[in-house]
Design an enzyme around this catalytic site. Structure first.
Site, PDB file in Angstrom:
ATOM      1  CD  GLU A   1     -21.804  17.069   1.639  1.00 57.29           C
ATOM      2  OE1 GLU A   1     -22.630  16.143   1.699  1.00 57.29           O
ATOM      3  OE2 GLU A   1     -21.562  17.714   0.618  1.00 57.29           O
TER       4      GLU A   1
ATOM      5  CD  GLU B   1     -22.080  11.990   3.473  1.00 51.25           C
ATOM      6  OE1 GLU B   1     -21.841  13.188   3.221  1.00 51.25           O
ATOM      7  OE2 GLU B   1     -22.636  11.229   2.648  1.00 51.25           O
TER       8      GLU B   1
HETATM    9  N1  BES Z   1     -23.879  15.557  -0.527  1.00 49.89           N
HETATM   10  C1  BES Z   1     -24.470  14.278  -0.617  1.00 49.89           C
HETATM   11  C2  BES Z   1     -25.917  14.247  -0.221  1.00 49.89           C
HETATM   12  C3  BES Z   1     -26.854  14.876  -1.215  1.00 49.89           C
HETATM   13  C4  BES Z   1     -27.010  14.337  -2.458  1.00 49.89           C
HETATM   14  C5  BES Z   1     -27.597  15.977  -0.905  1.00 49.89           C
HETATM   15  C6  BES Z   1     -27.871  14.933  -3.363  1.00 49.89           C
HETATM   16  C7  BES Z   1     -28.451  16.559  -1.791  1.00 49.89           C
HETATM   17  C8  BES Z   1     -28.600  16.033  -3.040  1.00 49.89           C
HETATM   18  C9  BES Z   1     -23.737  13.271   0.271  1.00 49.89           C
HETATM   19  O1  BES Z   1     -22.410  13.542   0.520  1.00 49.89           O
HETATM   20  C10 BES Z   1     -23.740  11.976  -0.487  1.00 49.89           C
HETATM   21  O2  BES Z   1     -23.031  11.865  -1.435  1.00 49.89           O
HETATM   22  N2  BES Z   1     -24.579  11.039  -0.055  1.00 49.89           N
HETATM   23  C11 BES Z   1     -24.756   9.791  -0.750  1.00 49.89           C
HETATM   24  C12 BES Z   1     -24.281   8.661   0.076  1.00 49.89           C
HETATM   25  C13 BES Z   1     -22.810   8.504  -0.058  1.00 49.89           C
HETATM   26  C14 BES Z   1     -22.234   7.604   0.962  1.00 49.89           C
HETATM   27  C15 BES Z   1     -22.418   8.015  -1.426  1.00 49.89           C
HETATM   28  C16 BES Z   1     -26.232   9.632  -1.020  1.00 49.89           C
HETATM   29  O3  BES Z   1     -26.996  10.349  -0.394  1.00 49.89           O
HETATM   30  O4  BES Z   1     -26.586   8.817  -1.828  1.00 49.89           O
HETATM   31 ZN    ZN Z   2     -21.125  13.106  -1.032  1.00 51.39          ZN
END
Ligand code: BES
Ligand code: ZN
Length: 840
Positions: A254, A288
């Site tokens: 995000e 996001e």
């Molecule tokens: N902030 C996370 C991405 C992230 C996760 C960065 C762990 C670093 C470490 C992002 O907002 C997120 O939650 N992404 C999910 C997908 C979402 C649609 C559930 C993911 O990456 O699995």
């Molecule tokens: Zn997230």
């Protein structure tokens, strides 16, 4: 709690200059931080940086690099306002963290796109900084690179000017380091604008067809519009860019103003996709974009309150998609994805609570747990929403954003805002859910003529009962039950009287929005099954709760088998989802290639046959959403059953197209699986692998991975495993799906398991230091169910138990396999007996 760097040194502004060279794979950087120092001995984070020089107000000062703690210690001439300038170099490496290249091909030409991934603690790999969420500052980004004509560069903010090949971006608003992002390379884009004038864009490599960007553009625009209205807080930046990166470790990220995605979670071919793929992409984008407020505008003070980011975004993704596409009934998907995931993992003793203290980077990464901070956390907030209602929720959120925007918050700040808006002591209720691991099973029994409730922690496998109690929103359909059950036992009064007055069977957790399961005694359960006009959620809930109770050994597994037949002709997609989850869980009770497996195949045929006839192998225009979503379940069951008409129909469909991409996406996984499993030849194998490598369509890639792991010839499966480390064929970001596929295939399990054990060090280097790593263990534990595998698993992972970030995972997964082995041991005879008698 250990001390945070921000306590000694608070940055206000960063001037970041980067010179990135793709050819030499080198980064040269100068970072100038203006801030306030409380002592003369300060430190800023760095990782893998070669620090050449540190200056304060243009004078060199002493510094030392401490790689273990990922910091540079700096001695200042004086405290107060300081300007610290750090000159350094770094390598551009393929770790999918920090600044990194993504690789792809356009018309056979190899290309690179540079992008970033800083959450959780990788901003420090790009520039020295106080890399803590509470250290918010403004950032002035200036980037130079080995630029080619026609290339694009984008970042959180719009570009202000370009001088001597250096791109200067506008100063950011106050924000956390982990949300900084930029990317450059040869890109295509599509742009639009929201009602309020926010520029929306979707960016991707030119390997994709332009139309693949359209769906995302529309959803992103509508999501920003929805959130501006729902949060009553404007989107504060000029643009919201969405960028698909060919190499990406997480699912999406995000970054404020420049959200990055896996290609599969942003791009889709609108002319050949499925409803559930659209739903998936839509929920990822809305997730996001929910973070642009929850996470970016207001950020958790420290990672222990990660749930303020992730649990919220996970709930908001459904809430917003429901507003954008009400006809999708997206909350049903919540019931089949988040809910079972949360209930399953949260039933294992040793699981962490949603709110959890963490310090080190490895610990921080380890709490991004799909089942807990995402699934359970979002369920917690669904519970809050149903207690407060949307009006109070929106009023409270508006207060929260106004009070904490461009700053940080703790969990209690949210409860205070929601409490003020609703007049409800919501924090008190929620503490019992967020700070305790696990969840309760509420038993409902008629004892001595009285209807009685009892709560107790529910475990799958060995669990130590610590007498935990929860404040449970009961959502009963009888008024005699209180809104919140906070004691262990409740007597609701004379059952016959209650039953007569209410005129319907007694039910708890109506709507399935509270995080508990129900164990009805026989009287109550039969009453529900015999008289209940159950809606689809209630049916799913019944199947789900009974499956969990069987896994927790509270009821016999064999009692689930007749339910399969009972519900098998349901037209509700979510009921079929729950039903086939049970059906598939029976596979562990039979040994492949035995007569018992044949019986199970027959059972599968029995429950799926009518539905296959009803829905057919060709999707039709104008089908209901439920039918579209149900088809994959029944086709896959029919293939497992080796139903000859199905095998033939799928084979004919396969032969009717020239290119694999022409197969309709909704039946493509089943058709390709059938070929691999039942008509698999070395030629077909080569054709599929080559199509996998060549296609840029993420949907087709996914289906091909799924199919190729289904071949049964050990030689071909060996070939697959031999490609695991060939990043030209299988990108590291996709490897886990391949590993899982081969491991789940009885003909390939040994190969995949040997590979994991032999190549663990390679895996650690390639995907280690990242949350992906631990999930290889989770995936393995999700499949194993024999005592031999359990022992091998223990032998291999027990010595690794002290690896940072893996301790809890290994401990829990040993329990998970252990309880499955016990279950199979104890119940296989009775389960197989019931299967046998029900197919006759
Ligand atoms: N902030 C996370 C991405 C992230 C996760 C960065 C762990 C670093 C470490 C992002 O907002 C997120 O939650 N992404 C999910 C997908 C979402 C649609 C559930 C993911 O990456 O699995
Ligand atoms: Zn997230």
């Amino acid at each position: 709690m250990s001390k945070r760097l921000v306590e000694d040194f608070t940055p206000n502004n960063y001037q970041i200059y980067l010179d990135i060279n793709r050819q030499s794979k080198m980064i040269k950087g100068v970072t100038t931080i203006t801030g306030h120092a409380n002592t003369t001995e300060i430190a800023v984070n760095q990782k893998f940086l070669q620090v050449d020089r540190v200056q304060v107000s243009d004078q060199d000062v002493p510094f030392s690099v401490d790689d273990d703690n990922e910091i540079i210690k700096i001695t200042l001439p004086a405290t107060g306002e300081v300007v610290v300038k750090i000159t350094y170099q770094a390598k551009l490496t393929d770790t999918m963290m920090g600044i990194y290249p993504s690789y792809y091909e356009v018309n056979g030409e190899s290309k690179e796109l540079i992008g970033t991934q800083f959450e959780t603690t990788a901003a420090r790999q790009a520039f020295p900084c106080v890399d803590e969420p509470a250290a918010k500052a403004t950032f002035d980004l200036a980037i130079k690179f080995d630029e080619q004509p026609g290339e694009t560069i984008i970042a959180n903010m719009p570009e202000e000017r370009c001088e001597d090949g250096v791109h200067y971006f506008k100063r950011t608003v106050k924000m956390s380091t982990y949300l900084i992002a930029f990317a450059f390379g040869d890109m295509q884009k599509k742009l639009t604008e929201t009602k309020s004038g926010v520029k929306i864009g979707v960016f991707a490599t030119k390997a994709h067809q332009a139309k693949e960007l359209d769906f995302a553009l529309e959803i992103a625009k509508r999501a920003i519009e929805f959130y501006e209205d729902f949060y009553q807080t404007p989107y504060p930046l000029e643009h919201s860019w969405q960028l698909a990166l060919p190499d990406f470790s997480a699912g999406a990220m995000e970054n404020w103003g420049l959200v990055t995605y896996r290609e599969a979670y942003l791009l889709l071919d609108p002319d050949n996709t499925t409803l559930d793929n659209k739903q998936l992409v839509a929920t990822v984008i809305t997730h996001e974009l929910a973070h642009q407020w929850f996470g970016d505008l207001v950020t958790m003070n420290w990672w222990d309150d990660l749930w303020l980011n992730e649990s919220f975004a996970n709930m908001m993704e459904y809430l917003s998609v429901d507003a954008i596409h009400p006809e999708w009934k997206i909350w049903e998907m919540f019931q089949t994805s988040e809910v079972p995931m949360a209930l399953q993992r949260d039933a294992t003793d040793g699981v962490q609570p949603v709110h959890v203290n963490v310090e080190s980077p490895a610990e921080i990464d380890s709490i991004f747990d799909g089942a807990i901070v995402y699934a359970k956390g979002s369920r917690m907030l669904v519970m809050v929403r149903s207690l407060l209602g949307d009006d109070a929720l929106r009023k409270g959120l508006k207060k929260y954003f106004t009070a904490h925007q461009y700053g940080n918050a703790k969990g209690d700040d949210l409860w205070d805002a929601l409490g003020e808006a609703s007049g409800m002591q919501i924090g008190e209720i929620m503490h019992s859910w967020l700070n305790q691991p696990g969840y309760p099973v509420v038993s409902a029994n008629v004892i001595d003529g009285h209807l009685k409730l009892h709560q107790q922690q529910f475990f799958i496998g060995q669990g130590q009962d610590q007498g935990r109690l929860w404040k449970i929103p009961l959502n009963a359909n009888y008024d005699a039950a209180p809104q919140i059950m906070d004691q262990a036992d409740l007597d609701l009064g004379d059952y016959q009287e209650l039953r007569a007055n209410n005129g319907q069977p007694f039910r708890l957790n109506v709507g399935n929005n509270s995080h508990f399961i129900v164990k009805y005694d026989e009287t109550l359960l039969n009453d529900i099954l015999d008289h209940g006009e159950l809606d689809n959620i209630a049916q799913l809930q019944l199947l789900q709760d009974l499956r969990l109770l069987a896994e927790g050994r509270e009821i016999s597994y064999a009692t689930l088998v007749p339910l399969l037949q009972w519900f098998s002709n349901s037209h509700f997609a979510i009921v079929n989802a729950a039903l086939y989850q049970i059906a598939n869980s029976l596979k562990k009770f039979v040994i492949p290639g035995t007569a018992l497996e044949d019986n199970l195949r027959q059972l599968f045929d029995q429950i799926s046959k009518q539905q296959v006839t009803r829905l057919g192998w060709q999707p039709e225009a104008g089908e209901s959403n439920d039918d579209q979503l149900t088809r994959p379940y029944v086709l896959s069951a029919s293939l497992y059953a080796k139903n000859s008409a199905s095998l033939k129909a799928a084979h004919e469909l396969f032969n009717s197209v020239d290119k694999l991409a022409e197969l309709p996406a909704s039946v493509r996984p089943a058709v390709l699986q059938n070929e691999a499993e039942n008509y698999g030849t070395p030629e077909l194998f080569d054709r599929m692998i080559s199509a996998y490598q060549k296609t840029a369509d993420p949907g087709l890639k996914k289906d091909l991975c799924f199919a190729v792991t289904k071949f049964t010839d050990p030689e071909l499966l060996t070939k697959v495993v031999n490609e695991f480390e060939n990043t030209k064929v299988i990108k590291p970001q996709d490897l886990r799906a391949w590993y899982r596929g081969v491991l789940a295939n009885p003909a390939g399990q040994q190969l995949a398991w040997d590979w994991l054990r032999n190549e663990w060090d390679w895996l650690e280097v390639t995907v280690g230091g990242d949350m992906e790593f631990a999930t290889y263990i989770t995936v393995t534990a999700g499949i194993f169910h024999t005592i031999d595998r359990l022992n091998e698993f223990k032998d291999f992972f027990t010595p690794k138990i002290n690896t940072p970030g893996l301790t809890r995972e290994i401990n829990m997964d040993i329990r998970v396999i252990n309880s499955r082995v016990d279950l199979v041991d104890n119940e296989k005879d009775s389960v197989n007996k019931v299967i046998e008698s029900s197919i006759r």
